[in-house]
Design a protein around this motif. Structure first.
Motif, PDB file in Angstrom:
ATOM      1  N   UNK A 176       0.831  -1.205   0.000  1.00  0.00           N
ATOM      2  CA  UNK A 176       0.000   0.000   0.000  1.00  0.00           C
ATOM      3  C   UNK A 176       0.867   1.258   0.000  1.00  0.00           C
ATOM      4  N   UNK A 177       1.968   1.249   0.753  1.00  0.00           N
ATOM      5  CA  UNK A 177       2.876   2.400   0.774  1.00  0.00           C
ATOM      6  C   UNK A 177       3.601   2.538  -0.563  1.00  0.00           C
ATOM      7  N   UNK A 178       4.040   1.443  -1.116  1.00  0.00           N
ATOM      8  CA  UNK A 178       4.770   1.482  -2.390  1.00  0.00           C
ATOM      9  C   UNK A 178       3.874   1.954  -3.531  1.00  0.00           C
ATOM     10  N   UNK A 179       2.616   1.555  -3.497  1.00  0.00           N
ATOM     11  CA  UNK A 179       1.690   1.906  -4.586  1.00  0.00           C
ATOM     12  C   UNK A 179       1.030   3.270  -4.409  1.00  0.00           C
ATOM     13  N   UNK A 180       1.305   3.924  -3.292  1.00  0.00           N
ATOM     14  CA  UNK A 180       0.692   5.214  -3.048  1.00  0.00           C
ATOM     15  C   UNK A 180      -0.737   5.134  -2.562  1.00  0.00           C
TER      16      UNK A 180
ATOM     17  N   UNK B  42       9.388   7.570  -4.152  1.00  0.00           N
ATOM     18  CA  UNK B  42       8.514   8.678  -3.757  1.00  0.00           C
ATOM     19  C   UNK B  42       8.358   8.820  -2.247  1.00  0.00           C
ATOM     20  N   UNK B  43       9.083   7.979  -1.474  1.00  0.00           N
ATOM     21  CA  UNK B  43       8.948   8.017  -0.018  1.00  0.00           C
ATOM     22  C   UNK B  43      10.187   8.579   0.666  1.00  0.00           C
ATOM     23  N   UNK B  44       9.949   9.297   1.752  1.00  0.00           N
ATOM     24  CA  UNK B  44      10.998   9.710   2.679  1.00  0.00           C
ATOM     25  C   UNK B  44      10.864   8.824   3.912  1.00  0.00           C
TER      26      UNK B  44
ATOM     27  N   UNK C 233      10.640   4.313  12.895  1.00  0.00           N
ATOM     28  CA  UNK C 233      10.826   5.189  11.738  1.00  0.00           C
ATOM     29  C   UNK C 233       9.445   5.577  11.205  1.00  0.00           C
ATOM     30  N   UNK C 234       9.413   6.690  10.480  1.00  0.00           N
ATOM     31  CA  UNK C 234       8.206   7.106   9.767  1.00  0.00           C
ATOM     32  C   UNK C 234       8.509   7.176   8.280  1.00  0.00           C
ATOM     33  N   UNK C 235       7.700   6.505   7.485  1.00  0.00           N
ATOM     34  CA  UNK C 235       7.790   6.610   6.028  1.00  0.00           C
ATOM     35  C   UNK C 235       6.628   7.477   5.565  1.00  0.00           C
ATOM     36  N   UNK C 236       6.912   8.433   4.689  1.00  0.00           N
ATOM     37  CA  UNK C 236       5.842   9.313   4.212  1.00  0.00           C
ATOM     38  C   UNK C 236       6.138   9.798   2.803  1.00  0.00           C
ATOM     39  N   UNK C 237       5.085  10.158   2.101  1.00  0.00           N
ATOM     40  CA  UNK C 237       5.201  10.669   0.738  1.00  0.00           C
ATOM     41  C   UNK C 237       6.009  11.967   0.755  1.00  0.00           C
TER      42      UNK C 237
END
Length: 518
Positions: free
Chosen positions: A233-237, A259-261, A490-494
């Protein structure tokens, strides 16, 4: 800029994503979470699952910036008396609850006293004797003794302001129906829908008292307990932010997504520790020699370097090692299987024993993987371990808080100051059946109680450090808990998000400034 995609369908199978049913031209943030909250009222419940939505639904007197400095929120200013026995909160005017009722000093007084009486962190507001309300916009907190952690305790995740006209109806606030439906909050977002195990849908509160906030029109917190589905879900946006990621494999995989930080910032105030807790009242574990034997059998270095691929750091005691209050002289319990066997023999278990270990559902790295490692490692000293799974967080919490366990893996936070996050685990008077993240080990030592109670009112930094050092030495011998590692959150975000949650509380903080870049 991203626009609203509403997720209302029921997930079928771990890999199926919630299906969009409607489109609206509103700015939406989709947060992915593995956590399943029992309810949404942070005044009576701790933990990530509740705190993330609760801090959006409810405002607090203060909020904190990245530098640990308190900032105005519902209180536009505050004063501490010279003797440290009172704190005056001067509230903003014009703030309202989501039903339009004004937020007054009576609500602040009701909320803090309700939290004191019902929250698992009993030491957090223990010195509060009462709250005076000389007018609608002034609340004066009265203390029986100085409280060095009080301002920190007035943070969003710890002191949500709840409406007295809703919760003051005589019903038990811990099981109040308005904790899960028709929630009337004081924060930047309103509850539109809460489907446990699926999604929490929050809508912008248009009358929020801070002008121009919140920036988002909608926040959707999606529960995706299957880690593979969450990463996809994160990889696909399909999800925009994933806070509290702790799996080394997940973190590294997300770091490769263009596209992720991915950042470790935002967790300074949390102090998360991964540990093995003992039910000290179990006939098998009441003898400290058995608990020490287990400690000598467990290899922290193997766990952090091999199982966690070097992402996490060993943790030797109850106070996070990054804190200036940590005592580096605490005994490390280096692996010594022969000593462990000898202790088991002395305790009368030379022929071995059977034990069951539970673990907190969620990221496997920190919990299930370590529990399964314990099964093989403790077998070397004659302990046959059965690993017991729980289908969800509420099931695990019910077991542990009602002492239906022998060993359990757990993740527990320091919460910035030991008074808030450490004392609750070790104080005798915090043995509270049915309350998770209290003293569920049922550990009691009068000397520990004395030291912690003294440290709770000591404003001298050096004296406070000395009290905590003695406390750490005692619990390192008694071992109600075997501390394993600091959790590498950690936090991954767009990357197109502005103002991601990098303050000391991470996503357990109002997300009223987060926005999409134009």
């Amino acid at each position: 800029m991203k626009f609203s995609t509403r997720f209302l369908g029921v997930a079928v199978g771990a890999a199926m994503l919630l299906a969009p049913t409607a489109q609206a031209q509103d700015k939406t943030l989709v947060i992915a979470s593995t956590q399943v909250p029992r309810h949404l009222n942070g005044a009576v419940q701790s933990g990530i699952a509740t705190a993330v939505p609760s801090t959006q639904l409810f405002a607090s007197p203060l909020r904190y910036d990245e530098g640990w400095e308190p900032q105005p929120y519902l209180a536009e200013s505050w004063e501490i008396s010279e003797d440290g026995l009172s704190v005056t909160l001067n509230l903003v005017e014009g703030a309202t609850f989501h039903d339009g009722e004004p937020i007054t000093s009576e609500d602040v007084a009701f909320s803090i006293m309700t939290t004191k009486e019902n929250h698992p962190f009993t030491s957090m507001f223990e010195p509060v004797t009462g709250i005076d309300t000389p007018d609608k916009h002034t609340a004066v907190i009265q203390l029986s003794k100085p409280h060095p952690a009080l301002l920190l305790a007035l943070s969003p995740a710890l002191a949500p302001i709840i409406p007295k006209h809703i919760y003051g109806d005589g019903e038990d606030v811990k099981s109040h129906p308005r904790n899960t439906e028709d929630v009337v909050g004081s924060g930047p977002y309103m509850l539109e829908e809460f489907t446990a195990g699926e999604a929490i849908i929050l809508k912008k509160y248009p009358e929020f008292f801070i002008e121009g906030r919140p920036k988002m029109d909608e926040i959707i917190i999606r529960t995706i307990q299957d880690s593979s589905s969450l990463l996809i879900a994160m990889e696909n946006g399909e999800a925009d932010m994933y806070p509290f990621a702790s799996s080394s494999q997940s973190i590294r995989r997300l770091q490769e997504v263009e596209h992720l930080e991915v950042t470790s910032e935002g967790y300074a105030g949390i102090g998360p520790i991964n540990w093995l807790a003992f039910n000290t009242q179990s006939p098998k574990l009441s003898d400290v020699r058995v608990r020490q034997a287990i400690a000598y059998a467990v290899d922290r270095e193997f766990i952090t370097k091999a199982l966690h691929r070097g992402v996490s750091q060993p943790q030797r005691g109850p106070i996070i090692e990054s804190s200036p209050l940590f005592d580096p002289e605490i005994p490390p319990y280096a692996v010594d299987l022969e000593k462990a066997k000898a202790l088991m023999e002395e305790a009368g278990f030379g022929d071995g024993m059977d034990l069951t270990v539970d673990f907190l559902p969620g990221e496997k790295d920190q919990q299930q993987t370590v529990a399964e490692y314990l099964k093989s490692q403790l077998g070397k000293i004659g302990i046959n371990v059965a690993v017991r799974t729980a289908p969800d967080f509420p099931t695990w919490a019910q077991r542990v808080s009602n002492y239906d366990f022998e060993l359990t893996m757990d993740i527990v936070f320091n919460w910035g100051d030991p008074v808030i996050g450490v004392h609750r685990t070790y104080l005798s008077d915090n043995i509270r059946k049915g309350v998770i993240w209290s003293n569920t080990q049922q550990y009691s030592n009068p000397k520990v109680d004395e030291l912690l109670n003294a440290a709770a009112v000591e404003n001298d930094v050096d004296k406070r450090k000395q009290l905590y050092a003695e406390f750490q030495q005692i619990v390192a011998q008694d071992l109600p808990v075997y501390w394993i590692n600091a959790v590498p959150y950690h936090t991954a975000y767009d990357k197109t998000l502005i103002n991601p949650p990098v303050g000391i509380w991470g996503a357990m903080h109002p997300l009223d400034q987060i926005d999409w870049s134009e």
